[in-house]
Structure formats: C-alpha cells, structure tokens
Scaffold this motif. Sequence first.
Motif, short mmCIF file in Angstrom:
data_model
loop_
_atom_site.label_atom_id
_atom_site.label_comp_id
_atom_site.label_asym_id
_atom_site.label_seq_id
_atom_site.Cartn_x
_atom_site.Cartn_y
_atom_site.Cartn_z
N GLN A 21 8.87 3.43 13.83
CA GLN A 21 9.93 4.35 13.43
C GLN A 21 10.78 3.74 12.32
O GLN A 21 11.13 4.41 11.34
CB GLN A 21 10.81 4.73 14.61
CG GLN A 21 11.92 5.69 14.23
CD GLN A 21 12.94 5.90 15.33
OE1 GLN A 21 12.98 5.16 16.30
NE2 GLN A 21 13.76 6.90 15.16
N THR A 25 11.21 5.22 8.37
CA THR A 25 12.53 5.78 8.05
C THR A 25 13.39 4.82 7.24
O THR A 25 14.57 5.11 7.02
CB THR A 25 13.30 6.18 9.32
OG1 THR A 25 13.50 5.03 10.13
CG2 THR A 25 12.57 7.26 10.09
N ILE A 80 11.27 10.55 1.85
CA ILE A 80 9.99 10.27 2.49
C ILE A 80 9.64 8.86 2.06
O ILE A 80 9.35 8.61 0.88
CB ILE A 80 8.89 11.26 2.05
CG1 ILE A 80 9.33 12.69 2.35
CG2 ILE A 80 7.58 10.93 2.74
CD1 ILE A 80 8.42 13.74 1.75
N VAL A 86 2.57 8.42 6.89
CA VAL A 86 3.07 9.56 7.66
C VAL A 86 4.00 10.35 6.75
O VAL A 86 5.02 9.82 6.29
CB VAL A 86 3.87 9.11 8.90
CG1 VAL A 86 4.43 10.29 9.65
CG2 VAL A 86 3.02 8.26 9.82
N TYR A 88 6.63 11.97 6.78
CA TYR A 88 7.81 12.26 7.60
C TYR A 88 9.04 12.34 6.71
O TYR A 88 9.36 11.40 5.99
CB TYR A 88 7.99 11.17 8.66
CG TYR A 88 9.21 11.32 9.52
CD1 TYR A 88 9.26 12.32 10.48
CD2 TYR A 88 10.31 10.49 9.36
CE1 TYR A 88 10.39 12.47 11.27
CE2 TYR A 88 11.43 10.63 10.14
CZ TYR A 88 11.46 11.62 11.10
OH TYR A 88 12.57 11.78 11.88
N TYR A 90 12.85 12.21 6.35
CA TYR A 90 13.98 11.65 7.08
C TYR A 90 15.28 12.15 6.44
O TYR A 90 15.45 12.09 5.23
CB TYR A 90 13.91 10.12 7.04
CG TYR A 90 15.04 9.43 7.76
CD1 TYR A 90 15.24 9.64 9.12
CD2 TYR A 90 15.90 8.57 7.10
CE1 TYR A 90 16.27 9.01 9.79
CE2 TYR A 90 16.92 7.92 7.75
CZ TYR A 90 17.10 8.15 9.10
OH TYR A 90 18.12 7.53 9.76
#
Length: 131
Positions: A21, A25, A80, A86, A88, A90
């Motif tokens: 994580q 992030t 990102i 990933v 993802y 944030y």
Amino acid sequence: MIKSTALATLLFVLVAFLGFQYYITSVPDLAEPVSVEETRFIERDNSLLVTLRGNEGRQFTLGLRGDIENKPKETALFFISNPELVPYVYWPGLRSNDEKRVLELLEDVIEREAQDEAAISRIYEVLKNRN
C-alpha cells in the motif's frame, strides 16, 4: 505450534500488505532529469493532468480535479504513482504530507526545466497557495 505459525503468517501478510500500500500511494523519487511527458485537460471531469517521466522510465501522473479557476482551494489533488503495477488513483487529503511531497517534486521539476509548462505551473500555484 499451529497457532503461533498462523499468527506469524498473518503478521507477515499484514506487513506485506502495508508495504505494498505504501509503495502504490507514495510520491516516487524520479531519477534526473525529469521530463514532462504529457499534459491534458479533461473538460468532462474538469481535471488537469500531467505525466512526468524520470530518467529510468518511471512514470508519475498527477492532477487536480475541480474548478481550478474560480475555486482553486477546493480542488482535489490526485496521483497515480505506479501505473505499470497497479493503476490506483490516490487522493491525498488537503494540506497533507503527500500533497506537500508533490509540491516539492513540482518545485524541483520547475527549477530544473528550462521551459515552464503551463499545466505544471498551474497545479504548483494552487498547491503553493493552499500550503
């Protein structure tokens, strides 16, 4: 014995998840020289995006979403960090440490870039006024 093995496995999985994580992030340290690869304005979402690329090929996409012209203090920063691993998105909090790290990264890019990209300058200006 089984309980302690299960507990150790659970702790290992939790630490691995926290590390993952953090990795997806966090604001990356881009290798010099950092270049602006792409800038976009998406009118539908009222978003301004900038993609930076480090010397090693690592990408970092960041942007603002919201009314940048009339309500810059209410715009939301997003990024990102590792799109190849990933995708993802944030959304750090307003005036958070992550937002300040993005501000520092943009300061470094602006100081090193000979040409001043308008999109980076605008995002930088909004974050600077907010922090």
